[in-house]
Design an enzyme around this catalytic site. Sequence first.
Site, PDB file in Angstrom:
ATOM      1  CG  HIS A  68      -0.092   3.606   0.574  1.00 43.47           C
ATOM      2  ND1 HIS A  68       0.061   2.360   1.121  1.00 43.47           N
ATOM      3  CD2 HIS A  68      -0.608   4.372   1.555  1.00 43.47           C
ATOM      4  CE1 HIS A  68      -0.342   2.389   2.385  1.00 43.47           C
ATOM      5  NE2 HIS A  68      -0.765   3.587   2.674  1.00 43.47           N
ATOM      6  CG  ASP A 186      -2.592   1.827   5.843  1.00 48.56           C
ATOM      7  OD1 ASP A 186      -2.480   2.528   4.833  1.00 48.56           O
ATOM      8  OD2 ASP A 186      -1.723   1.770   6.743  1.00 48.56           O
ATOM      9  CD  GLU A 220       2.154   5.576   3.414  1.00 45.76           C
ATOM     10  OE1 GLU A 220       2.012   6.454   4.266  1.00 45.76           O
ATOM     11  OE2 GLU A 220       2.101   4.357   3.703  1.00 45.76           O
ATOM     12  CD  GLU A 221       2.130   0.848   5.009  1.00 43.27           C
ATOM     13  OE1 GLU A 221       2.712   1.324   5.997  1.00 43.27           O
ATOM     14  OE2 GLU A 221       0.890   0.735   4.948  1.00 43.27           O
ATOM     15  CG  ASP A 241      -2.873   6.426   3.844  1.00 40.74           C
ATOM     16  OD1 ASP A 241      -3.467   5.380   4.184  1.00 40.74           O
ATOM     17  OD2 ASP A 241      -1.647   6.491   3.693  1.00 40.74           O
ATOM     18  CG  HIS A 321       0.103  -0.561  10.133  1.00 41.62           C
ATOM     19  ND1 HIS A 321       1.363  -0.038  10.148  1.00 41.62           N
ATOM     20  CD2 HIS A 321      -0.505  -0.038   9.036  1.00 41.62           C
ATOM     21  CE1 HIS A 321       1.517   0.778   9.096  1.00 41.62           C
ATOM     22  NE2 HIS A 321       0.382   0.790   8.427  1.00 41.62           N
TER      23      HIS A 321
HETATM   24 ZN   LIG Z   1      -1.424   4.110   4.632  1.00 39.58          ZN
END
Ligand SMILES: [Zn+2]
Length: 344
Positions: A68, A186, A220-221, A241, A321
């Site tokens: 993503h 990510d 995606e998030e 991922d 994150h």
């Molecule tokens: Zn991800």
Amino acid sequence: MENTCMIKKYLNEVLSIPSPTGYTKEILEYLKKEIGSMNVDYKVGNKGMLIATIEGEDNNKATTLSAHIDTLGAIVKEVKGNGRLSVSQLGGYMMNTVEGENCLIHTREGKKYEGTLQTIKPSVHIHANDARELPRECKNYEIVIDEEVFTKDDVQKLGIEVGDIVSFDTRTRITESNFVKSRYLDDKASVSALLTVMRNIKENNIKLKNTVNFYFSNYEEVGHGSSSFIPNNTTEFIAVDMGCPGDGQNSTEYDVCICAKDSNGPYDYELTNTLIEVCKKNSIGYKVDIYPSYGSDAAAALKAGMDAKFALIGPGVFASHGYERTHIKSIDQTIKLIINHIQK
Ligand SMILES: [Zn+2]
């Protein structure tokens, strides 16, 4: 170009383009240019995702690999009377991970303004105890714009409005020891991995068993990344991922992480076995792991009705994150697994 250099080049390029979820047009343009320069066919969906395809010996079957391009970020919630901005989060992260971070406000007219995300009590010389004890909740943060603005009107005159996108500085650093530290590894580490795989296939004329689709998803998030536009010939779907190294986890920042189960349940047993076998046969460093609080683009595809085997692999990303870290080795092992799996 050697793989390590290529990975670093892609990391630096991809991480330098702001792409909070819902605002991925600029990175889409980058992908179109880069993939076009490889002479690989691609198509762009209405939703803004991109699928590049390299044909294999059997075009009735396809492996679809997804990564993503969207990241975490924020959106302006209110232009405040004090000339600052309150925000709403895009994606799930702890507010303290972006406290004091530089950011860009992207207006709908295409202007960019600099600012900093601060708490509403940012100075210990003024707020003493309050500053330390203030709950780190979104409502207690505001963006201080780097313009001479003192009122709501001043801000609106700049063209800044509710609904404008906010992107945070990634603070990307690749150390001498080949650690990569940045926000949004990510999933930009995996985006870089897929681009490196594509370049390898084209430059080394690697022959593929089945057709391979490279799906760059853009929501995606927020959960609906690859929920549409999946090519019909897809018999296996591999989400590329981040893996989750940390306390109690088996994943590392040095191996390719293969997920056996996440929040949505187990991944396909047979395909996961196949990927483990490819690692064993080719001396690829791998770790199988379980992620207790995680959903991938594979789940988005399955929930939308996809009938294919599905797996999740990727580089291990520490402090996900937050201000994340991985090692070039982990991305390199991910690339090796993909190439060995898809080649004839
Ligand atoms: Zn991800």
